[in-house]
Write an enzyme that holds these catalytic residues in place. Structure first.
Site, PDB file in Angstrom:
ATOM      1  N   ARG A  44       0.857  -1.180   0.000  1.00  0.00           N
ATOM      2  CA  ARG A  44       0.000   0.000   0.000  1.00  0.00           C
ATOM      3  C   ARG A  44       0.894   1.232   0.000  1.00  0.00           C
ATOM      4  O   ARG A  44       1.653   1.463   0.935  1.00  0.00           O
ATOM      5  CB  ARG A  44      -0.926   0.005   1.223  1.00  0.00           C
ATOM      6  CG  ARG A  44      -1.978   1.098   1.167  1.00  0.00           C
ATOM      7  CD  ARG A  44      -3.113   0.846   2.139  1.00  0.00           C
ATOM      8  NE  ARG A  44      -2.723   1.110   3.524  1.00  0.00           N
ATOM      9  CZ  ARG A  44      -3.528   0.890   4.568  1.00  0.00           C
ATOM     10  NH1 ARG A  44      -4.719   0.368   4.392  1.00  0.00           N
ATOM     11  NH2 ARG A  44      -3.116   1.168   5.787  1.00  0.00           N
ATOM     12  N   SER A 117     -12.540  -3.979  -0.003  1.00  0.00           N
ATOM     13  CA  SER A 117     -12.881  -3.492   1.336  1.00  0.00           C
ATOM     14  C   SER A 117     -14.385  -3.310   1.442  1.00  0.00           C
ATOM     15  O   SER A 117     -15.039  -2.828   0.510  1.00  0.00           O
ATOM     16  CB  SER A 117     -12.192  -2.146   1.609  1.00  0.00           C
ATOM     17  OG  SER A 117     -10.794  -2.302   1.645  1.00  0.00           O
ATOM     18  N   LYS A 148      -4.927   4.803   8.305  1.00  0.00           N
ATOM     19  CA  LYS A 148      -5.753   5.050   7.119  1.00  0.00           C
ATOM     20  C   LYS A 148      -6.682   6.215   7.444  1.00  0.00           C
ATOM     21  O   LYS A 148      -7.561   6.109   8.300  1.00  0.00           O
ATOM     22  CB  LYS A 148      -6.549   3.795   6.762  1.00  0.00           C
ATOM     23  CG  LYS A 148      -7.144   3.793   5.363  1.00  0.00           C
ATOM     24  CD  LYS A 148      -7.643   2.407   5.002  1.00  0.00           C
ATOM     25  CE  LYS A 148      -8.105   2.341   3.545  1.00  0.00           C
ATOM     26  NZ  LYS A 148      -9.360   3.047   3.322  1.00  0.00           N
TER      27      LYS A 148
END
Length: 222
Positions: A44, A117, A148
């Protein structure tokens, strides 16, 4: 034909800033974590440009054994570029605001892994019924997390269990997950736990990953 199911039990999601704060690169952190028992890795890179993201994927792929899946977060273009370059990449994980799953599946092909997600019953039902075939879902946030910025409100164990029961797809918990959470997550039917800070910010990623693996009930590969 699809590839073999991915072992999601100890699923590392990388954070370059946290790895760098410990004086390690992402690839070094991943190598140590895999030695400790990580079974899948998602790269990520929210702030990296395409070329830097691709370099990170290449560096991580070079240290991963065949048994460990390598997933690219969000960037379908980086996944495709890596595959063109001959890099072993397993698939892509996308969020609700990314490209539609049908478009992603068309781009990555039937053999690649597609994770999505999901944080609500409607999102989980849509993922399970999607004709593009979503392979697994990430459900969170289990606990409050700062890794996040757009993370949904924390679910807690009961909230995760309720959502996981709604989905026939393998479900991975994410968001502030610690080794102490893993037995309850497994009892709730989770396919695994996605971990960011617990490994990336650890002084010893190998030891941290081993703690997660043992908490899940796995004997880490030596």
């Amino acid at each position: 034909m699809t590839q073999a199911p991915v072992d999601l039990s100890v699923y590392l999601v990388t954070d370059a800033a946290q790895c760098g704060a410990r004086g390690r690169g992402v690839a070094e952190t991943v190598a140590q974590a895999v030695a400790g028992g990580v079974t899948a890795v998602q790269i990520r890179e929210k702030d990296a440009d395409g070329r830097d993201f691709l370099r990170t994927v290449e560096a991580v792929a070079a240290v991963l054994p065949e048994r460990v899946a390598l997933i690219v977060n969000d960037r379908v273009d980086v996944f495709l570029a890596a595959r063109v370059a001959g890099v072993r990449v397993s698939g892509v994980h996308i969020g609700q605001s990314d490209l539609p799953p049908a478009a992603v599946r068309e781009l990555i092909g039937a053999q690649a892994v597609l994770g999505l997600s999901a944080a609500t019953p409607d999102e989980l039902r849509a993922a399970a019924g999607h004709p593009a075939r979503v392979d697994h879902v990430g459900i969170g946030a289990l606990h409050a997390t700062r890794t996040k910025a757009d993370a949904p409100p924390s679910l807690g164990h009961d909230g995760f269990a309720r959502l996981a029961r709604l989905s026939p797809l393998p479900a991975v918990a994410i968001g502030g997950v610690t080794p102490d959470d893993l037995p309850r997550l497994r009892e709730a039917g989770a396919a695994g736990a996605a971990v960011v800070s617990g490994i990336c910010a650890a002084e010893d990623p190998r030891a941290a990953a081993r703690a997660y693996a043992l908490a899940w009930g796995r004997v880490p590969a030596r």
